[in-house]
Scaffold this active site. Structure first.
Site, PDB file in Angstrom:
ATOM      1  N   ASP A 124       3.578   9.371  -0.962  1.00  0.00           N
ATOM      2  CA  ASP A 124       2.400   8.607  -0.547  1.00  0.00           C
ATOM      3  C   ASP A 124       2.178   7.491  -1.554  1.00  0.00           C
ATOM      4  OD1 ASP A 124       0.138   8.085   1.005  1.00  0.00           O
ATOM      5  OD2 ASP A 124      -0.477  10.185   1.025  1.00  0.00           O
TER       6      ASP A 124
ATOM      7  N   HIS B 136       0.820  -1.217   0.000  1.00  0.00           N
ATOM      8  CA  HIS B 136       0.000   0.000   0.000  1.00  0.00           C
ATOM      9  C   HIS B 136       0.850   1.262   0.000  1.00  0.00           C
ATOM     10  CE1 HIS B 136      -4.080  -1.732   0.643  1.00  0.00           C
ATOM     11  NE2 HIS B 136      -3.339  -2.766   1.006  1.00  0.00           N
TER      12      HIS B 136
HETATM   13  P1  ADQ Z   1      -2.917   6.157   4.702  1.00  0.00           P
HETATM   14  O1  ADQ Z   1      -1.515   6.592   4.845  1.00  0.00           O
HETATM   15  O2  ADQ Z   1      -3.677   5.994   5.944  1.00  0.00           O
HETATM   16  O3  ADQ Z   1      -3.034   4.809   3.841  1.00  0.00           O
HETATM   17  P2  ADQ Z   1      -4.820   7.532   2.792  1.00  0.00           P
HETATM   18  O4  ADQ Z   1      -4.736   6.847   1.486  1.00  0.00           O
HETATM   19  O5  ADQ Z   1      -4.976   8.987   2.650  1.00  0.00           O
HETATM   20  O6  ADQ Z   1      -3.589   7.298   3.755  1.00  0.00           O
HETATM   21  O7  ADQ Z   1      -6.076   6.912   3.514  1.00  0.00           O
HETATM   22  C1  ADQ Z   1      -6.573   7.507   4.611  1.00  0.00           C
HETATM   23  C2  ADQ Z   1      -7.982   7.009   4.900  1.00  0.00           C
HETATM   24  O8  ADQ Z   1      -8.225   7.400   6.232  1.00  0.00           O
HETATM   25  C3  ADQ Z   1      -9.010   7.679   3.994  1.00  0.00           C
HETATM   26  O9  ADQ Z   1     -10.045   6.792   3.697  1.00  0.00           O
HETATM   27  C4  ADQ Z   1      -9.512   8.837   4.847  1.00  0.00           C
HETATM   28  O10 ADQ Z   1     -10.877   9.151   4.671  1.00  0.00           O
HETATM   29  C5  ADQ Z   1      -9.283   8.337   6.263  1.00  0.00           C
HETATM   30  N1  ADQ Z   1      -8.915   9.500   7.096  1.00  0.00           N
HETATM   31  C6  ADQ Z   1      -7.848  10.304   6.988  1.00  0.00           C
HETATM   32  N2  ADQ Z   1      -7.897  11.298   7.896  1.00  0.00           N
HETATM   33  C7  ADQ Z   1      -9.028  11.119   8.578  1.00  0.00           C
HETATM   34  C8  ADQ Z   1      -9.672  11.830   9.636  1.00  0.00           C
HETATM   35  N3  ADQ Z   1      -9.156  12.958  10.136  1.00  0.00           N
HETATM   36  N4  ADQ Z   1     -10.835  11.359  10.104  1.00  0.00           N
HETATM   37  C9  ADQ Z   1     -11.377  10.231   9.575  1.00  0.00           C
HETATM   38  N5  ADQ Z   1     -10.840   9.536   8.570  1.00  0.00           N
HETATM   39  C10 ADQ Z   1      -9.681   9.967   8.076  1.00  0.00           C
HETATM   40  C11 ADQ Z   1      -2.106   3.904   3.222  1.00  0.00           C
HETATM   41  C12 ADQ Z   1      -1.078   4.527   2.284  1.00  0.00           C
HETATM   42  C13 ADQ Z   1      -1.765   5.340   1.202  1.00  0.00           C
HETATM   43  C14 ADQ Z   1      -2.768   4.456   0.449  1.00  0.00           C
HETATM   44  C15 ADQ Z   1      -3.686   3.738   1.424  1.00  0.00           C
HETATM   45  C16 ADQ Z   1      -4.576   2.722   0.718  1.00  0.00           C
HETATM   46  O11 ADQ Z   1      -0.167   5.339   3.013  1.00  0.00           O
HETATM   47  O12 ADQ Z   1      -0.832   5.887   0.283  1.00  0.00           O
HETATM   48  O13 ADQ Z   1      -3.550   5.271  -0.419  1.00  0.00           O
HETATM   49  O14 ADQ Z   1      -2.936   3.044   2.415  1.00  0.00           O
HETATM   50  O15 ADQ Z   1      -3.832   1.840  -0.063  1.00  0.00           O
END
Ligand code: ADQ
Length: 470
Positions: A361, A153
């Site tokens: 990311d 991921h």
């Molecule tokens: P993350 O690093 O956690 O994931 P991201 O892809 O942005 O990053 O996913 C975050 C998830 O958490 C989103 O669904 C978002 O809605 C939720 N989220 C973020 N902040 C939040 C908040 N303040 N309150 C509630 N929910 C929140 C890892 C990798 C990424 C990759 C994903 C999926 O680092 O690059 O996209 O896995 O593969």
């Protein structure tokens, strides 16, 4: 049809707060049968291999407990203080303690020992993320002959960063024991290929050479996405409207710039606030006309580098407040807590600018969710880091170098000044891309490729990389 066994560090919890990934995999498991295997979240004093099955809202979940010491070495240690920073090219933030590798390996062995007796011969196993790179090796050492796939991921590192990781060659050998390795972006596949090529025996001398044979491993990009149409529906739901109303009262007509992230140094949060500071400094007409909201719940806060990021963000938010706030106007709000998806969807829809500027990311699902939640008649603008995997998909975003805060400040200005016609045209391109990369198709395409060649009717592609083991 074969069962699907999903394996990840943690299994999904109860309740409706599940993200797109959990929803998509739940659906797959409901259609195909199988279960989700992972750590229970419980820490115990003595190692255990007994597995507890539980039905969580219709999903079959199998869980094991870990000892406190193993979990620390495996999770906070090797996974999140070595692999996470190195894979995100932040070697300066890595803490290398050699003994953590043993704990990491031990937990992967424990997962394999607990999982093996639960497997049927034709089960297809899908392992998720950097915590579990050695799992296929450990299962194969115990005799498993199943098709096993791995999905990373987070970004795959450049060769230099990979070399800095203790036992990186074992980890690469572990990857070669999978049938399919999926990555987020083409740049990750290119980084993997470059490592494999640089490892060619001819480039090294004086060490015993041994090949890492990727002949049976397919490596390809499978960019993950969200469910943008579900976010569109959620964004106009009563729960989202409640949040929209609350915010509209607070905004008094100001345009909203929104950031939503876990509090993690990879997300570029201090740089983002600095860019906003430059916008207000360079262009005074935006004062009292815009408001920035950063939502960033703490994560992994037992690790000191995360605490330092939190402190850095506190400091820069305080500086911007001190520099621009008036008794009756605040330039920004910083909220250190998580919100449910309906509230987030409402905030996304209200925001004129979605500011998604990680330093690096894997993908970044917030970018996908922001696009899905927009009003087609009056959409906002996505300002996106070119170092997020999402930049390979979202050509119609304003792409920025998040390290260059002048460039990000200028992107903010462009986004805030952008006429509605251009916003609509860009958003239509973004929404088409989000739909093309929705999470359900992602899961289907990975599993289709992982199915045995007999079920797919195609031959496995041949890739052979030679590598040296010192
Ligand atoms: P993350 O690093 O956690 O994931 P991201 O892809 O942005 O990053 O996913 C975050 C998830 O958490 C989103 O669904 C978002 O809605 C939720 N989220 C973020 N902040 C939040 C908040 N303040 N309150 C509630 N929910 C929140 C890892 C990798 C990424 C990759 C994903 C999926 O680092 O690059 O996209 O896995 O593969």
């Amino acid at each position: 049809m074969s069962r699907i066994i999903v394996v990840s560090n943690r299994t999904p919890g109860k309740g409706p707060a599940a993200g797109g990934l959990a929803v998509a995999l739940r659906k797959t498991l409901a259609e195909r049968e199988g279960f989700w295997f992972g750590w229970s979240g419980k820490l115990v004093d003595t190692p255990a291999t007994d597995v507890r099955f539980e039905d969580i809202d219709g999903l079959s979940v199998a869980q094991i407990d870990l000892t406190r010491d193993d979990h620390h070495a495996y999770y906070a240690g090797f996974s999140n203080s070595i692999l996470w920073p190195s894979f995100h090219l932040r070697l300066d933030l890595a803490t290398i303690e050699a003994h953590w590798y043993e704990g990491y390996r031990r937990v992967n062995q424990q997962f394999a020992h607990a999982l093996l007796p639960l497997l049927k011969a034709d089960d297809i196993i899908w392992v998720h993320d950097y915590h579990l790179i050695p799992l296929a090796s450990e299962l194969r050492n115990l005799g498993a002959r199943n098709r096993i796939g791995f999905y990373l991921h987070i970004p795959f590192p450049t060769s230099d960063a990979l070399y800095a990781i203790p036992h990186h060659q074992e980890l690469m050998r572990d990857l070669s024991r999978y049938d399919l390795v999926g990555m987020q972006a083409l740049r990750d596949v290119a980084a993997f290929t470059e490592f494999a090529e640089h490892q060619a025996p001819a480039t090294l001398s004086g060490s015993p050479l041994q090949a890492i044979d990727f002949g049976r491993t397919e490596v390809d990009a499978f960019p993950i996405g969200s469910d943008p149409d579900a976010f569109a529906r959620l964004a106009t739901s009563p729960a989202a409207n409640k949040m929209v109303k609350r915010m509209e009262l607070a905004l008094h007509g100001q345009q909203l710039i929104l950031g939503v992230d876990r509090l993690d140094y990879s997300k570029g949060l201090p740089q983002r606030v600095e860019a906003y500071e430059k916008l207000l400094a360079n262009d005074p007409r935006f004062r009292r006309q815009v408001h920035m909201l950063q939502v960033a719940p703490p994560s992994r806060d037992t690790i000191k580098e995360y605490q330092a990021t939190s402190d850095a963000l506190d400091a820069i938010c305080g500086r911007v407040m001190g520099r621009f706030a008036e008794p009756d106007w605040q330039p920004l709000t910083y909220v250190k807590r998580a919100y449910g998806q309906p509230s987030l969807a409402g905030l996304y829809r209200l925001a004129r600018v979605g500011l998604v500027t990680p330093l690096r990311d894997g993908m970044n699902l917030v970018a996908h969710e922001y696009v899905g939640a927009q009003d087609p008649e009056d959409p906002g603008v996505l300002v996106l880091s070119r170092f997020a995997g999402a930049a390979e998909i979202f050509e119609d975003a304003i792409l920025v170098n998040p390290f260059d805060t002048d460039e990000t400040a200028e992107a903010l200005r462009m986004a805030l000044d952008m006429p509605r016609d251009e916003r609509i045209a860009r958003w239509q391109g973004l929404m088409a891309a989000a739909r093309n990369h929705n999470v359900e198709d992602w899961s289907k395409s990975f599993l289709e490729r992982l199915a045995p060649a007999s079920a797919r009717g195609t031959a496995t592609r041949d890739i052979l990389y030679l590598a040296s083991v010192a």
